[in-house]
Design an enzyme around this catalytic site. Structure first.
Site, PDB file in Angstrom:
ATOM      1  N   ASP A  69       1.886  19.328  86.255  1.00 46.68           N
ATOM      2  CA  ASP A  69       2.589  18.430  87.179  1.00 46.68           C
ATOM      3  C   ASP A  69       1.739  18.112  88.410  1.00 46.68           C
ATOM      4  O   ASP A  69       0.905  18.916  88.823  1.00 46.68           O
ATOM      5  CB  ASP A  69       3.918  19.084  87.603  1.00 46.68           C
ATOM      6  CG  ASP A  69       4.843  18.082  88.264  1.00 46.68           C
ATOM      7  OD1 ASP A  69       4.726  16.868  87.983  1.00 46.68           O
ATOM      8  OD2 ASP A  69       5.693  18.504  89.072  1.00 46.68           O
ATOM      9  N   ASN A  77      11.076  11.693  81.025  1.00 44.31           N
ATOM     10  CA  ASN A  77      10.015  10.819  81.542  1.00 44.31           C
ATOM     11  C   ASN A  77      10.123   9.371  81.047  1.00 44.31           C
ATOM     12  O   ASN A  77       9.516   8.469  81.626  1.00 44.31           O
ATOM     13  CB  ASN A  77       8.623  11.383  81.203  1.00 44.31           C
ATOM     14  CG  ASN A  77       8.253  12.608  82.007  1.00 44.31           C
ATOM     15  OD1 ASN A  77       7.553  13.511  81.531  1.00 44.31           O
ATOM     16  ND2 ASN A  77       8.699  12.684  83.263  1.00 44.31           N
TER      17      ASN A  77
HETATM   18  C1  IPE Z   1       7.759  17.753  84.091  1.00 41.40           C
HETATM   19  O1  IPE Z   1       7.329  17.066  85.210  1.00 41.40           O
HETATM   20  C2  IPE Z   1       7.290  17.064  82.851  1.00 41.40           C
HETATM   21  C3  IPE Z   1       5.864  17.131  82.585  1.00 41.40           C
HETATM   22  C4  IPE Z   1       4.959  17.730  83.300  1.00 41.40           C
HETATM   23  C5  IPE Z   1       5.445  16.475  81.380  1.00 41.40           C
HETATM   24  P1  IPE Z   1       8.241  15.991  85.955  1.00 41.40           P
HETATM   25  O2  IPE Z   1       7.418  15.456  87.063  1.00 41.40           O
HETATM   26  O3  IPE Z   1       8.783  15.003  85.006  1.00 41.40           O
HETATM   27  O4  IPE Z   1       9.424  16.891  86.511  1.00 41.40           O
HETATM   28  P2  IPE Z   1      10.494  16.561  87.648  1.00 41.40           P
HETATM   29  O5  IPE Z   1      11.077  15.228  87.327  1.00 41.40           O
HETATM   30  O6  IPE Z   1       9.785  16.536  88.950  1.00 41.40           O
HETATM   31  O7  IPE Z   1      11.464  17.691  87.574  1.00 41.40           O
HETATM   32  C1  IPE Z   2       2.880  15.040  85.571  1.00 39.48           C
HETATM   33  O1  IPE Z   2       2.595  14.436  86.774  1.00 39.48           O
HETATM   34  C2  IPE Z   2       2.649  14.121  84.395  1.00 39.48           C
HETATM   35  C3  IPE Z   2       3.863  13.706  83.700  1.00 39.48           C
HETATM   36  C4  IPE Z   2       5.073  14.041  84.013  1.00 39.48           C
HETATM   37  C5  IPE Z   2       3.692  12.831  82.558  1.00 39.48           C
HETATM   38  P1  IPE Z   2       3.642  13.518  87.540  1.00 39.48           P
HETATM   39  O2  IPE Z   2       3.447  12.122  87.106  1.00 39.48           O
HETATM   40  O3  IPE Z   2       5.006  14.041  87.387  1.00 39.48           O
HETATM   41  O4  IPE Z   2       3.149  13.691  89.026  1.00 39.48           O
HETATM   42  P2  IPE Z   2       4.044  13.808  90.342  1.00 39.48           P
HETATM   43  O5  IPE Z   2       4.992  14.962  90.110  1.00 39.48           O
HETATM   44  O6  IPE Z   2       4.770  12.509  90.486  1.00 39.48           O
HETATM   45  O7  IPE Z   2       3.070  14.080  91.422  1.00 39.48           O
HETATM   46 MG    MG Z   3       6.094  15.371  88.478  1.00 39.51          MG
END
Ligand code: IPE
Ligand code: IPE
Ligand code: MG
Length: 255
Positions: free
Chosen positions: A15, A63
């Site tokens: 993340d 997502n």
């Molecule tokens: C969790 O991250 C999913 C992945 C890393 C693939 P998110 O960024 O989607 O999680 P939330 O929405 O902050 O909980």
């Molecule tokens: C994790 O990074 C990747 C996926 C969830 C696909 P994020 O895209 O959630 O990054 P932040 O949390 O917005 O920084």
């Molecule tokens: Mg995230």
């Protein structure tokens, strides 16, 4: 890092890609692009450290609710990775597996996924599970449905259902449960990643955004893991007694 107390199974919620990009005034896509490079590095580092199983959360069912252009760009990166990485994984003797509902992807992507799994199926140094269109609640739900179907056909009595039956129909069945779960990016939540499978997993949260995560950060997480006493409901004294009888390897065998 202690060689004799390595986690066999490491799971990672990768993340922080978006915030990494935002901090640099870059589009979120750049964070994801850089995130893929880091994913490759961490797979390599894990293999070097002789981690046996690595399970990565790449895309959650939730997502899909991101803006369409971001979802599209993630799918483009994912397809490219699937297409290009199998060879590299073979070089490192890494077997690839996907968990999650891949039927939601286009049939051409599903074929590429299948091919990459086939290509690496004989490898045995490390197993890499990539969670795509995955959700922990979905995982448990589809397991319960399988079991309910058996009950409906009178193949199974409700009172005979065991936790083992639920495990057997969930993702990662047959594998040891994750010893260590790492989440980068500063959030201290599971976001619907493995739920059933992490009942006794050690949790490690890092503030580092995924695109900045390095092999040495992975080693730090393993160092943390090695300081934990995994009691599995027992007392510390019980474990120490056991340890003095059977030697230092006993702790790792507790599960
Ligand atoms: C969790 O991250 C999913 C992945 C890393 C693939 P998110 O960024 O989607 O999680 P939330 O929405 O902050 O909980
Ligand atoms: C994790 O990074 C990747 C996926 C969830 C696909 P994020 O895209 O959630 O990054 P932040 O949390 O917005 O920084
Ligand atoms: Mg995230």
């Amino acid at each position: 890092m202690l060689k004799h107390n390595m986690p066999k199974h490491v799971a990672i919620v990768m993340d922080g890609n978006g915030r990494w990009a935002k901090k640099r005034n870059l589009p979120r896509f750049e964070g994801h692009r850089r995130g893929v490079e880091v994913l490759k590095n961490i797979v390599q580092a894990s293999a070097n450290l002789k981690v046996k199983i690595l399970t990565l959360f790449a895309f959650s069912q939730e997502n899909w609710s991101r803006p369409k252009d971001e979802v599209d760009s993630l799918l483009v990166l994912f397809r490219k990775l699937v297409r290009q990485e199998s060879k590299n994984l073979c070089k490192n003797n890494v077997k690839l597996n996907f968990i999650g509902d891949v039927t939601r992807f286009s049939s051409s992507l599903q074929i590429e996924i299948e091919n990459s799994v086939k290509m690496t199926s004989e490898n045995d140094a490390m197993l890499l599970n990539v969670a795509v269109n995955y959700s922990g609640k979905w995982d448990i739900l589809q397991s319960v449905r399988e079991i309910a179907a058996k009950v409906a056909k009178s193949e199974l009595e409700p009172s005979a259902i065991t936790t083992g039956d639920i495990t057997a129909n969930c993702a990662l069945s047959g594998l040891p449960e994750p010893d260590l779960l790492i989440r980068t990016g500063g959030e201290q939540r599971l976001s619907n990643f493995l739920l059933w499978q992490i009942a006794y997993t050690e949790l490690y949260f890092s503030n580092i955004f995924w695109p900045d995560f390095t092999a040495s950060d992975l080693e730090k997480a393993i160092d943390f893991y090695q300081t934990r006493e995994r009691r599995f409901g027992k007392t510390s004294e019980q474990l120490k007694r056991n340890l003095s009888i059977t030697g230092p390897l006993a702790l790792g065998m507790e599960a």
